[in-house]
Design a protein around this motif. Structure first.
Motif, PDB file in Angstrom:
ATOM      1  N   ALA A  67      -4.252   7.432  -1.258  1.00 35.08           N
ATOM      2  CA  ALA A  67      -4.914   6.484  -0.543  1.00 35.08           C
ATOM      3  C   ALA A  67      -5.622   5.552  -1.281  1.00 35.08           C
ATOM      4  CB  ALA A  67      -5.934   7.048   0.729  1.00 35.08           C
ATOM      5  N   ARG A  68      -5.995   4.411  -0.914  1.00 33.91           N
ATOM      6  CA  ARG A  68      -6.985   3.373  -1.486  1.00 33.91           C
ATOM      7  C   ARG A  68      -6.637   3.161  -2.906  1.00 33.91           C
ATOM      8  NH1 ARG A  68     -13.088   4.544   0.531  1.00 33.91           N
ATOM      9  NH2 ARG A  68     -12.850   4.432   2.733  1.00 33.91           N
ATOM     10  N   PHE A  79       0.861  -1.415  -0.004  1.00 35.03           N
ATOM     11  CA  PHE A  79      -0.068   0.021   0.182  1.00 35.03           C
ATOM     12  C   PHE A  79       1.022   1.259   0.079  1.00 35.03           C
ATOM     13  CE2 PHE A  79      -2.454  -3.284   2.086  1.00 35.03           C
ATOM     14  CZ  PHE A  79      -3.615  -3.230   1.327  1.00 35.03           C
ATOM     15  N   ASP A 104     -13.700   1.030   5.539  1.00 36.99           N
ATOM     16  CA  ASP A 104     -12.589   0.120   4.935  1.00 36.99           C
ATOM     17  C   ASP A 104     -11.404   0.933   4.561  1.00 36.99           C
ATOM     18  OD1 ASP A 104     -14.222  -2.204   5.333  1.00 36.99           O
ATOM     19  OD2 ASP A 104     -15.532  -1.471   3.839  1.00 36.99           O
ATOM     20  N   THR A 105     -10.908   1.972   5.279  1.00 37.11           N
ATOM     21  CA  THR A 105      -9.840   2.593   4.940  1.00 37.11           C
ATOM     22  C   THR A 105      -8.473   1.866   5.091  1.00 37.11           C
ATOM     23  OG1 THR A 105      -9.558   3.614   7.280  1.00 37.11           O
ATOM     24  CG2 THR A 105     -10.582   4.866   5.532  1.00 37.11           C
ATOM     25  N   GLU A 160     -15.749   6.490  -4.423  1.00 38.59           N
ATOM     26  CA  GLU A 160     -16.100   6.042  -3.129  1.00 38.59           C
ATOM     27  C   GLU A 160     -16.406   7.114  -2.528  1.00 38.59           C
ATOM     28  OE1 GLU A 160     -16.449   3.082  -2.070  1.00 38.59           O
ATOM     29  OE2 GLU A 160     -15.449   1.955  -3.627  1.00 38.59           O
ATOM     30  N   ARG A 188     -11.781  -1.870  -0.011  1.00 38.86           N
ATOM     31  CA  ARG A 188     -12.488  -0.756  -0.563  1.00 38.86           C
ATOM     32  C   ARG A 188     -11.578   0.086  -1.538  1.00 38.86           C
ATOM     33  NH1 ARG A 188     -17.838   0.599  -0.154  1.00 38.86           N
ATOM     34  NH2 ARG A 188     -17.969  -0.632   1.560  1.00 38.86           N
ATOM     35  N   GLN A 189     -11.456  -0.073  -2.755  1.00 39.09           N
ATOM     36  CA  GLN A 189     -10.145   0.592  -3.567  1.00 39.09           C
ATOM     37  C   GLN A 189     -10.930   1.733  -4.317  1.00 39.09           C
ATOM     38  OE1 GLN A 189      -6.291  -0.361  -3.112  1.00 39.09           O
ATOM     39  NE2 GLN A 189      -7.540  -0.319  -1.276  1.00 39.09           N
ATOM     40  N   HIS A 190     -10.126   2.347  -4.925  1.00 35.87           N
ATOM     41  CA  HIS A 190     -10.625   3.302  -5.933  1.00 35.87           C
ATOM     42  C   HIS A 190     -10.456   2.600  -7.442  1.00 35.87           C
ATOM     43  CE1 HIS A 190     -11.248   6.867  -3.809  1.00 35.87           C
ATOM     44  NE2 HIS A 190      -9.932   7.147  -3.344  1.00 35.87           N
ATOM     45  N   TYR A 237      -7.498  -4.097   1.463  1.00 35.50           N
ATOM     46  CA  TYR A 237      -7.833  -4.001   0.103  1.00 35.50           C
ATOM     47  C   TYR A 237      -9.215  -4.361  -0.416  1.00 35.50           C
ATOM     48  CZ  TYR A 237      -6.151  -5.471  -4.482  1.00 35.50           C
ATOM     49  OH  TYR A 237      -5.871  -5.526  -6.032  1.00 35.50           O
TER      50      TYR A 237
END
Length: 424
Positions: free
Chosen positions: A161-162, A152, A270-271, A263, A276-278, A274
């Motif tokens: 992030a994400r 990450f 869910d920060t 998002e 909740r991702q962009h 893996y």
């Protein structure tokens, strides 16, 4: 999009369906806008008819030598011609206003969908598999995944992030999952593999209901196109503005694509990890069917998604979503929730929905029955088979070992190039 004729015929039933989705009654507003539009259309038709009639009478008056009458009729025709553009623009404006009202309202739930306004109203239908008993405290994937190649920090340096940067054995596992899922769905289930555009125009995003309501959840390019949040957007729009022969149905398509989501409505959820991702990979399943086949197709599609989880040995439960928790376009939805031992909870990994003719009306996607003259709207269905990133998370957590390694599920071994275990 809703059928205005059904609202006219039974406004009470329409409002009752909206109430189950948590919406205020809208039939009176819709019917008032519809009445104004129809009155204006009637007036325009009357003006056009009178203009045509008066134009014919001019010739008759001239032939009879009645010049005064002819001049009077010419003046009337000129006045009608001058008035019509404004009336026609008013018609377009009122039609657009009515369409905007209808486009903002969700699909109505099927009769067998349970009542409820949020996930608390969802009903568990079945469970499969027994969660594994660990002789150590299972960890969440975000705690041991980085040592296996789920990076990450590198992704954050370039993208924020994400996002994630998968390396080595972890990248191989994700690729293996996507290939395995595609092979399953293009086998006995008979889905046709497709490679679709990752960007679509406004009308395509409108057709599958991402626009206008979910504009903030999408990423837009500098030339106005939209990155797909799911390949449902490109697969379902493959039949937009088509009239399919009945013999061509059902159409079943699948694609493995990246998906892009801002998002915007999930702040604080869910920060870590893996889930909740962009940007993520997903195998999508789309069906185009006759109206009478849609209910059975939903059961079939959901079973296709369940089969992937079972082949991977991942415990899950099947949930029937209540009216208030379904997606905007759905009339009935099953969610599959996979067991994550690190969280000690079931988490959504697939959502399979029957949208009825709701999307088809927005796309003008129709079919013609054998021997029939009239066209009918197709019914559309979609589902995840599965979300690849969340499946990877489920494998990491369910197959983790005390030393931080992860066993590869037997079904994936042919795709892993000899790797049987992910090792820190």
């Amino acid at each position: 999009m809703h059928d205005i004729r059904l609202i006219r015929e039974n406004p009470q039933a329409f409002d009752a369906g909206l109430a189950r989705r948590g919406f205020e009654p809208m039939s009176a507003t819709i019917l008032a806008a519809d009445a104004e539009l129809r009155a204006l259309q009637t007036a325009i038709q009357a003006s056009l008819a009178r203009r045509n009639e008066a134009s014919k009478l001019i010739g008759q008056a001239m032939a009879q030598g009645d010049r005064d009458r002819a001049e009077s009729l010419k003046s009337e025709v000129a006045a009608l011609k001058e008035k019509l553009p404004a009336e026609e623009q008013a018609e377009r404006d009122r039609l657009a206003a009515l369409q905007d009202i209808l486009a903002a309202l969700p699909n109505l739930p099927a009769d067998d969908v349970p009542d409820g306004l949020d996930e608390e109203g969802n009903v568990e239908i079945a469970r499969w598999g027994t969660p594994r008993s660990f002789d150590f405290q299972p960890r969440e994937h975000a705690d041991f995944g980085p040592a296996l190649g789920l990076d990450f920090e590198t992704a954050a340096k370039m993208s924020g992030a994400r996002f994630a940067f998968l390396k080595g054995q972890m990248a191989r596992l994700e690729r293996a999952l996507g290939q395995f899922m595609l092979d399953m769905q293009t086998g006995e289930p008979g889905y046709v593999e497709c490679a679709t555009p990752l960007m679509v125009r406004d009308e395509a995003a409108f057709g599958t209901t991402q626009l206008p309501k979910f504009r903030e959840d999408l990423f837009q390019t500098t030339d106005g196109r939209w990155l797909i949040s799911t390949s449902e957007m490109s697969l379902t729009n493959a039949v937009r503005e088509d009239i399919l022969p009945e013999a061509d149905l059902p159409v079943r398509m699948t694609a493995l694509t990246p998906c892009f989501r801002s998002e915007a409505g999930s702040a604080g959820r869910d920060t870590r990890g893996y889930i909740r991702q962009h940007q993520f990979w997903k195998v999508e399943l789309v069906s185009i069917v006759r109206p009478e086949d849609a209910d059975a197709e939903l059961e079939r599609k959901t079973r296709c998604a369940e089969a992937v989880l079972e082949a991977l040995g991942l415990p899950y439960r099947k949930m029937l979503l209540c009216a208030g928790d379904m997606g905007f376009a759905a009339r009935k939805t099953y969610d599959l929730e996979v067991w994550l031992p690190g969280q000690g909870a079931y988490r959504e990994i697939s959502s399979c929905s029957n949208c009825g003719d709701f999307q088809a009306r927005r796309m003008n996607a129709r079919f013609r029955r054998d021997g029939a003259k009239a066209n009918e709207f197709v019914h559309t269905l979609n589902g995840s088979g599965l979300a690849v990133g969340r499946t990877l998370v489920a494998i990491l957590e369910n197959y983790q070992q005390a030393d931080g390694s992860v066993d590869v599920p037997p079904a994936l071994l042919p795709y892993m190039g000899g790797i049987t275990r992910l090792v820190p």
